[in-house]
Motif scaffolding. Sequence first.
Motif, PDB file in Angstrom:
ATOM      1  N   VAL A 210       1.642  -1.547   0.085  1.00 26.55           N
ATOM      2  CA  VAL A 210      -0.083   0.198   0.221  1.00 26.55           C
ATOM      3  C   VAL A 210       0.878   1.723  -0.223  1.00 26.55           C
ATOM      4  O   VAL A 210       0.413   2.223  -0.924  1.00 26.55           O
ATOM      5  N   HIS A 211       1.821   1.658   0.557  1.00 24.96           N
ATOM      6  CA  HIS A 211       2.580   2.318   0.982  1.00 24.96           C
ATOM      7  C   HIS A 211       3.616   2.868  -0.449  1.00 24.96           C
ATOM      8  O   HIS A 211       3.897   3.700  -0.500  1.00 24.96           O
ATOM      9  N   SER A 212       3.894   1.227  -1.539  1.00 32.68           N
ATOM     10  CA  SER A 212       4.885   1.266  -2.747  1.00 32.68           C
ATOM     11  C   SER A 212       3.648   2.404  -3.433  1.00 32.68           C
ATOM     12  O   SER A 212       3.756   2.703  -4.395  1.00 32.68           O
ATOM     13  N   ALA A 213       2.496   1.890  -3.547  1.00 35.25           N
ATOM     14  CA  ALA A 213       1.316   2.117  -4.701  1.00 35.25           C
ATOM     15  C   ALA A 213       1.238   3.533  -4.518  1.00 35.25           C
ATOM     16  O   ALA A 213       1.139   3.825  -5.172  1.00 35.25           O
ATOM     17  N   ASN A 214       1.308   4.236  -2.958  1.00 29.06           N
ATOM     18  CA  ASN A 214       0.659   5.996  -3.226  1.00 29.06           C
ATOM     19  C   ASN A 214       2.534   6.441  -3.022  1.00 29.06           C
ATOM     20  O   ASN A 214       1.881   7.783  -2.663  1.00 29.06           O
ATOM     21  N   GLN A 215       3.442   6.523  -3.700  1.00 32.25           N
ATOM     22  CA  GLN A 215       4.228   6.580  -3.393  1.00 32.25           C
ATOM     23  C   GLN A 215       4.688   7.744  -4.683  1.00 32.25           C
ATOM     24  O   GLN A 215       5.152   9.316  -4.269  1.00 32.25           O
ATOM     25  N   GLY A 216       3.732   7.512  -6.078  1.00 32.94           N
ATOM     26  CA  GLY A 216       4.309   8.924  -6.976  1.00 32.94           C
ATOM     27  C   GLY A 216       2.846   9.642  -7.004  1.00 32.94           C
ATOM     28  O   GLY A 216       1.821   9.157  -6.659  1.00 32.94           O
ATOM     29  N   GLY A 217       2.573  10.956  -7.790  1.00 35.76           N
ATOM     30  CA  GLY A 217       2.001  11.443  -8.041  1.00 35.76           C
ATOM     31  C   GLY A 217       0.929  11.059  -9.599  1.00 35.76           C
ATOM     32  O   GLY A 217       1.042   9.590 -10.106  1.00 35.76           O
ATOM     33  N   PHE A 218      -0.735  11.395  -9.350  1.00 31.34           N
ATOM     34  CA  PHE A 218      -1.104  11.054 -10.377  1.00 31.34           C
ATOM     35  C   PHE A 218      -1.484  12.119 -10.917  1.00 31.34           C
ATOM     36  O   PHE A 218      -1.546  13.475 -10.300  1.00 31.34           O
ATOM     37  N   VAL A 219      -1.544  11.951 -12.843  1.00 31.17           N
ATOM     38  CA  VAL A 219      -2.014  13.106 -13.537  1.00 31.17           C
ATOM     39  C   VAL A 219      -3.756  13.301 -12.686  1.00 31.17           C
ATOM     40  O   VAL A 219      -4.367  11.706 -13.615  1.00 31.17           O
ATOM     41  N   PRO A 220      -4.488  14.246 -12.521  1.00 32.55           N
ATOM     42  CA  PRO A 220      -5.909  14.540 -11.966  1.00 32.55           C
ATOM     43  C   PRO A 220      -6.554  14.848 -13.005  1.00 32.55           C
ATOM     44  O   PRO A 220      -6.505  14.994 -13.846  1.00 32.55           O
TER      45      PRO A 220
ATOM     46  N   LEU B 141      -8.502   4.735   4.031  1.00 34.01           N
ATOM     47  CA  LEU B 141      -7.601   3.903   4.158  1.00 34.01           C
ATOM     48  C   LEU B 141      -6.252   3.754   3.232  1.00 34.01           C
ATOM     49  O   LEU B 141      -5.170   3.215   3.709  1.00 34.01           O
ATOM     50  N   THR B 142      -6.759   2.618   2.291  1.00 34.77           N
ATOM     51  CA  THR B 142      -5.148   2.098   1.990  1.00 34.77           C
ATOM     52  C   THR B 142      -5.249   3.533   0.516  1.00 34.77           C
ATOM     53  O   THR B 142      -4.197   2.725  -0.419  1.00 34.77           O
ATOM     54  N   ASP B 143      -5.287   4.121  -0.222  1.00 38.05           N
ATOM     55  CA  ASP B 143      -5.603   4.560  -0.679  1.00 38.05           C
ATOM     56  C   ASP B 143      -4.977   6.607  -0.405  1.00 38.05           C
ATOM     57  O   ASP B 143      -6.051   7.292   0.107  1.00 38.05           O
ATOM     58  N   CYS B 144      -4.099   6.670  -0.056  1.00 40.08           N
ATOM     59  CA  CYS B 144      -3.662   8.167   0.993  1.00 40.08           C
ATOM     60  C   CYS B 144      -3.304   8.987   0.207  1.00 40.08           C
ATOM     61  O   CYS B 144      -2.760   9.782   0.977  1.00 40.08           O
ATOM     62  N   ARG B 145      -3.459   9.462  -1.182  1.00 41.95           N
ATOM     63  CA  ARG B 145      -3.337  10.581  -1.848  1.00 41.95           C
ATOM     64  C   ARG B 145      -3.850  11.135  -1.381  1.00 41.95           C
ATOM     65  O   ARG B 145      -4.808  11.174  -1.207  1.00 41.95           O
ATOM     66  N   SER B 146      -3.712  13.003  -2.188  1.00 43.96           N
ATOM     67  CA  SER B 146      -4.383  13.695  -2.295  1.00 43.96           C
ATOM     68  C   SER B 146      -4.701  14.338  -3.610  1.00 43.96           C
ATOM     69  O   SER B 146      -3.570  14.411  -4.568  1.00 43.96           O
TER      70      SER B 146
ATOM     71  N   GLY C 186       0.431   9.663  -1.473  1.00 42.88           N
ATOM     72  CA  GLY C 186       0.344   9.428  -0.399  1.00 42.88           C
ATOM     73  C   GLY C 186       1.279  10.406   0.657  1.00 42.88           C
ATOM     74  O   GLY C 186       2.342  10.555   0.908  1.00 42.88           O
ATOM     75  N   TYR C 187       0.434  10.565   2.341  1.00 47.54           N
ATOM     76  CA  TYR C 187       1.249  11.497   2.898  1.00 47.54           C
ATOM     77  C   TYR C 187       1.698  10.016   3.989  1.00 47.54           C
ATOM     78  O   TYR C 187       2.036  10.963   4.968  1.00 47.54           O
TER      79      TYR C 187
END
Length: 129
Positions: free
Chosen positions: A17-27, A101-106, A127-128
Amino acid sequence: MPGLAVLVVCVCAPFAVHSANQGGFVPSVERLGSLPPDLAFTERPGAGPSCGSGACAASFDVRGRPGETAEQVADRMRRDLAGQGWRLDAEGQGCRPVGWLTDCRSMCVWVGASGGGAWLSLEGARGYA
Protein backbone atom coordinates in the motif's frame (compact mmCIF):
# COMPACT_ATOMS: atom_id res chain seq x y z
CA MET A 1 1.38 -21.94 8.20
CA PRO A 2 -0.87 -19.45 10.04
CA GLY A 3 2.28 -17.57 11.04
CA LEU A 4 3.17 -17.06 7.38
CA ALA A 5 -0.29 -15.65 6.67
CA VAL A 6 0.06 -13.20 9.56
CA LEU A 7 3.50 -12.18 8.28
CA VAL A 8 2.13 -11.53 4.80
CA VAL A 9 -0.83 -9.50 6.07
CA CYS A 10 1.10 -7.50 8.69
CA VAL A 11 4.31 -6.83 6.74
CA CYS A 12 3.76 -7.22 3.03
CA ALA A 13 0.33 -5.62 2.70
CA PRO A 14 1.28 -2.29 4.35
CA PHE A 15 4.48 -2.19 2.30
CA ALA A 16 2.50 -2.73 -0.92
CA VAL A 17 0.00 0.00 0.00
CA HIS A 18 2.81 2.41 0.91
CA SER A 19 4.64 1.67 -2.35
CA ALA A 20 1.49 2.16 -4.42
CA ASN A 21 1.00 5.63 -2.93
CA GLN A 22 4.51 6.95 -3.61
CA GLY A 23 3.90 8.73 -6.89
CA GLY A 24 1.62 11.54 -7.86
CA PHE A 25 -1.17 10.99 -10.36
CA VAL A 26 -2.43 13.10 -13.22
CA PRO A 27 -5.77 14.45 -11.99
CA SER A 28 -8.75 14.75 -14.28
CA VAL A 29 -11.86 16.91 -14.22
CA GLU A 30 -13.93 13.71 -13.92
CA ARG A 31 -12.46 13.14 -10.42
CA LEU A 32 -14.23 16.30 -9.22
CA GLY A 33 -17.65 14.67 -9.44
CA SER A 34 -20.66 15.82 -11.38
CA LEU A 35 -20.08 19.39 -12.48
CA PRO A 36 -22.69 21.50 -14.27
CA PRO A 37 -23.09 20.19 -17.84
CA ASP A 38 -22.90 23.69 -19.32
CA LEU A 39 -19.26 24.12 -18.26
CA ALA A 40 -16.66 23.31 -20.90
CA PHE A 41 -13.09 22.42 -19.92
CA THR A 42 -10.18 22.81 -22.33
CA GLU A 43 -6.60 21.96 -21.46
CA ARG A 44 -4.64 25.21 -21.23
CA PRO A 45 -2.32 25.70 -24.20
CA GLY A 46 1.26 24.85 -23.28
CA ALA A 47 0.21 23.64 -19.82
CA GLY A 48 -0.17 19.92 -20.40
CA PRO A 49 0.01 17.58 -17.42
CA SER A 50 3.34 17.81 -15.63
CA CYS A 51 4.79 15.75 -12.78
CA GLY A 52 7.56 16.30 -10.27
CA SER A 53 8.35 15.90 -6.57
CA GLY A 54 5.53 13.45 -5.93
CA ALA A 55 2.75 15.48 -7.54
CA CYS A 56 1.24 15.93 -10.98
CA ALA A 57 -0.69 19.00 -12.15
CA ALA A 58 -3.08 19.82 -14.97
CA SER A 59 -4.65 23.18 -15.88
CA PHE A 60 -7.83 23.94 -17.81
CA ASP A 61 -9.62 26.95 -19.23
CA VAL A 62 -13.30 26.93 -18.24
CA ARG A 63 -16.14 28.32 -20.34
CA GLY A 64 -19.68 28.77 -19.13
CA ARG A 65 -22.93 29.94 -20.66
CA PRO A 66 -22.96 32.56 -23.42
CA GLY A 67 -22.69 36.04 -21.89
CA GLU A 68 -21.47 34.73 -18.53
CA THR A 69 -18.37 36.55 -17.25
CA ALA A 70 -15.24 34.69 -16.20
CA GLU A 71 -15.83 35.64 -12.54
CA GLN A 72 -19.43 34.34 -12.73
CA VAL A 73 -18.16 31.03 -14.15
CA ALA A 74 -15.52 30.75 -11.42
CA ASP A 75 -18.03 31.62 -8.66
CA ARG A 76 -20.53 29.08 -9.97
CA MET A 77 -17.86 26.41 -10.11
CA ARG A 78 -16.70 27.22 -6.54
CA ARG A 79 -20.27 26.93 -5.27
CA ASP A 80 -20.77 23.63 -7.08
CA LEU A 81 -17.54 22.19 -5.67
CA ALA A 82 -18.50 23.36 -2.17
CA GLY A 83 -21.82 21.58 -2.62
CA GLN A 84 -19.88 18.39 -3.29
CA GLY A 85 -17.90 18.69 -0.06
CA TRP A 86 -14.83 20.59 -1.23
CA ARG A 87 -13.68 23.17 1.33
CA LEU A 88 -12.29 26.04 -0.68
CA ASP A 89 -10.59 29.03 0.89
CA ALA A 90 -11.12 32.67 -0.14
CA GLU A 91 -8.76 32.22 -3.11
CA GLY A 92 -10.69 29.20 -4.41
CA GLN A 93 -8.14 26.60 -3.26
CA GLY A 94 -8.74 23.37 -1.41
CA CYS A 95 -7.42 19.82 -0.99
CA ARG A 96 -8.89 16.54 0.15
CA PRO A 97 -7.99 12.86 0.23
CA VAL A 98 -8.65 10.82 -2.90
CA GLY A 99 -9.38 7.53 -1.23
CA TRP A 100 -9.75 5.94 2.13
CA LEU A 101 -7.53 3.68 4.23
CA THR A 102 -5.32 2.16 1.52
CA ASP A 103 -5.28 5.13 -0.87
CA CYS A 104 -3.73 8.06 1.01
CA ARG A 105 -3.15 10.30 -2.01
CA SER A 106 -4.67 13.77 -2.10
CA MET A 107 -6.09 16.00 -4.78
CA CYS A 108 -6.04 19.79 -4.72
CA VAL A 109 -8.13 22.19 -6.78
CA TRP A 110 -7.74 25.90 -7.58
CA VAL A 111 -10.52 27.84 -9.29
CA GLY A 112 -10.12 31.42 -10.43
CA ALA A 113 -10.62 34.06 -13.07
CA SER A 114 -7.99 36.30 -14.61
CA GLY A 115 -7.12 37.79 -17.95
CA GLY A 116 -10.71 37.58 -19.13
CA GLY A 117 -11.11 33.83 -18.54
CA ALA A 118 -11.97 31.34 -15.83
CA TRP A 119 -9.48 28.59 -15.08
CA LEU A 120 -9.13 25.41 -13.07
CA SER A 121 -5.90 23.84 -11.85
CA LEU A 122 -5.72 20.36 -10.36
CA GLU A 123 -2.91 18.61 -8.50
CA GLY A 124 -2.70 14.93 -7.64
CA ALA A 125 -0.18 14.24 -4.88
CA ARG A 126 1.44 11.13 -3.46
CA GLY A 127 0.31 9.62 -0.23
CA TYR A 128 0.94 11.32 3.05
CA ALA A 129 1.83 8.07 4.82
